[in-house]
Design an enzyme around this catalytic site. Structure first.
Site, PDB file in Angstrom:
ATOM      1  N   GLU A 231       0.811  -1.222   0.000  1.00 22.25           N
ATOM      2  CA  GLU A 231       0.000   0.000   0.000  1.00 22.25           C
ATOM      3  C   GLU A 231       0.847   1.275   0.000  1.00 22.25           C
ATOM      4  O   GLU A 231       0.525   2.232   0.714  1.00 22.25           O
ATOM      5  CB  GLU A 231      -0.934  -0.001   1.232  1.00 22.25           C
ATOM      6  CG  GLU A 231      -1.909  -1.146   1.223  1.00 22.25           C
ATOM      7  CD  GLU A 231      -2.746  -1.232   2.489  1.00 22.25           C
ATOM      8  OE1 GLU A 231      -3.943  -1.466   2.374  1.00 22.25           O
ATOM      9  OE2 GLU A 231      -2.191  -1.097   3.603  1.00 22.25           O
TER      10      GLU A 231
HETATM   11  C1  ACM Z   1      -1.990  -5.532   3.991  1.00 19.19           C
HETATM   12  O1  ACM Z   1      -3.040  -6.055   4.409  1.00 19.19           O
HETATM   13  N1  ACM Z   1      -1.932  -4.229   3.762  1.00 19.19           N
HETATM   14  C2  ACM Z   1      -0.812  -6.315   3.737  1.00 19.19           C
END
Ligand code: ACM
Length: 494
Positions: free
Chosen positions: A302
């Site tokens: 992310e």
């Molecule tokens: C994640 O759940 N951002 C790895």
């Protein structure tokens, strides 16, 4: 009062081969002792302790004990035997547990533990027969997020005690995120001084951090139970807490506001700054020195505030640093968008039916850890559970026990077959959690399902008999004081 004798196959994860001999029962009495090869005395003491607790009998370790724990000499590397496998024979006049390694014996002891009928005081009957067992996948993990809410070393130790009963052998600790930094780094002390204390964590409700001693003690406690700690430093995103402590890690040198909300994807290390790599190398060097296990997890998920070219620059500089300090890198699967060093391991976590980068990494020979959120994320709310419950999220859908059970890690992603799967890991993010009871409620029973996915041969797995075996765990968890979700679909034995 003691519950009825257990059946030999009433074990989770289901062993690879179970051959009951209903004519034979071994009974643990006041005369029973445990014999063990000297190299397995720690495991033997664990078993003796369990039998003492169940029976009230003294159960000493003794050379002529009728319960024998034997190392059969192999290391697993040279004789083709899986070091985690074991063979258990229960006969009227004795119990023999054999394995190539102390870890295999430990796994066998977890099986014996499940064969002890609930109740305390008096003789303990064990069902006769033979179990031959070994895991399908070498890596069977679960992740706990200490960043969004800190859990104390004592709580983590209790969690380890609960997970090893299902032969989970890796505990991934998510140590850093936007809301907190949870491990003291000597060369950058403000990380925990500023971002580990009061007011950190989601809603400011999860303060705390591990000193190097706390961490080392936890690693040792886990190792005695054959659990490898996998520490994660999440980067280049998820770094607001680090930047609050060290503004020189931002693009403009200004400290951002501390964050206690649950938004993701807004913070980033600066790929063009040498300060970034000085910081990352210091952290990885200290972490590697504290970590005997083979893996360092470098996050990588992310990173929406890191332009793709910067992400490549960053990962291309950072991945070799993990190797420089003698470790193998694990990263969330976004890491696979760059060319990886041969030993690096992407961890797939999304819910899409395919992923090109992970398939490309598998084709290039990389091993992959499977953590699809719609099957393995323990922070997703349970199906049929009251959706107004404050515990858990639902972005990957509601995840019931059967959903965690009825899937196959080697069929989940096109191009990522059996030989590419190192193993399976569930993940428990802690935005909504405030206590160890919350942690256990979200973990159990789903971790039992995921443990069987990771251990048991595919052909032997079946939801209906699994759900019946699972029902027997209700009173066992209750007896151990472990909170769990009493799914109304399961017939919980009382
Ligand atoms: C994640 O759940 N951002 C790895």
């Amino acid at each position: 009062m003691r519950a009825p004798m257990r059946r030999l196959g009433d074990v989770i994860p289901l062993p690879a081969s179970v051959r009951p001999d209903e004519a034979a029962t071994f009974t643990v009495t006041a005369d029973t002792a445990v014999h063990a090869d000297p190299a397995a005395s720690g495991v033997a003491e664990l078993l003796a302790g369990l039998l003492r607790e169940a029976s009230g009998h003294p159960i000493p370790l003794s050379a002529n004990g009728s319960i024998k724990l034997l190392l059969d000499g192999g290391t697993g590397a040279d004789d083709g035997k899986n070091p985690e496998g074991y063979a258990l024979v229960i006969e009227a006049d004795g119990v023999t547990l054999r394995a190539p390694s102390a870890q295999g014996l430990f796994n066998g002891v977890q099986t014996i533990r499940q064969l002890i009928p609930l109740g305390t005081g008096g003789d303990v009957p064990l069902p006769g027969g033979r179990i031959e067992d070994e895991p399908r996948f070498a890596y069977r993990g679960t992740m706990l997020d200490l960043a969004r809410h800190f859990f104390t070393p004592e709580q983590v130790r209790d969690y380890i005690d609960a997970i090893v009963q299902f032969k989970i052998n890796h505990l991934h600790l998510h140590l850093t995120d936007d809301q907190g930094w949870r491990l003291v780094i000597d060369s950058w002390p403000r990380l925990t001084e500023v971002s580990g204390g009061e007011g950190t964590g989601v809603d400011g409700a999860g303060p705390g951090f591990l000193t190097a001693n706390d961490y080392t003690d936890l690693v040792a406690y886990a190792a005695e139970r054959f659990v490898t700690i996998v520490p994660e430093i999440d980067m280049p995103g998820h770094v607001n807490a680090a930047q609050v402590a060290y503004p020189e890690l931002t693009a403009d040198g200004q400290a951002p506001e501390p964050r206690t909300d649950t938004k993701v994807g807004y913070s980033s290390l600066v790929a063009s700054s040498e300060k970034t790599y000085e910081f990352v190398e210091d952290v990885l060097r200290e972490l590697a020195a504290l970590t005997p296990g083979p893996y360092l997890h470098i996050g990588g998920d992310e990173a929406f505030a890191t332009p793709p070219e910067d992400y490549r620059t960053f990962m291309t500089r950072v991945l070799p640093l993990v190797g420089k300090y003698g470790k193998r890198a694990i990263g969330w699967h976004e890491m696979a968008t760059v060319d990886l060093p041969p030993t690096a391991i992407p961890q797939y976590w999304r819910i899409e039916p395919s992923n090109e980068e992970v398939a490309r990494a598998a084709a290039a020979g990389h091993q992959v850890i499977m953590s699809p959120a719609d099957r393995t994320y323990l922070d997703m709310k349970y199906e049929k559970y009251d959706e107004s419950s404050p515990l858990g999220l639902d972005w990957a859908g509601l995840v019931g026990i059967q959903r965690s059970y009825d899937w196959d890690p080697a069929e989940r992603l096109p191009g990522v077959g059996e030989e590419s799967v190192l193993g399976v890991e569930s993940a428990l993010w802690s935005e909504t959690l405030r206590s160890l009871d919350d942690v256990c409620f979200m973990t159990f029973p789903r971790l039992a399902a995921i443990a069987e996915v990771a251990w048991t041969p595919r052909a032997a797995r079946d939801w209906e008999p699994f759900s019946r075996r699972l029902g027997a765990f209700g009173p066992r968890w209750s007896a151990q004081g472990i909170t769990f979700y009493q799914d109304p679909e399961i017939d919980w034995e009382s």
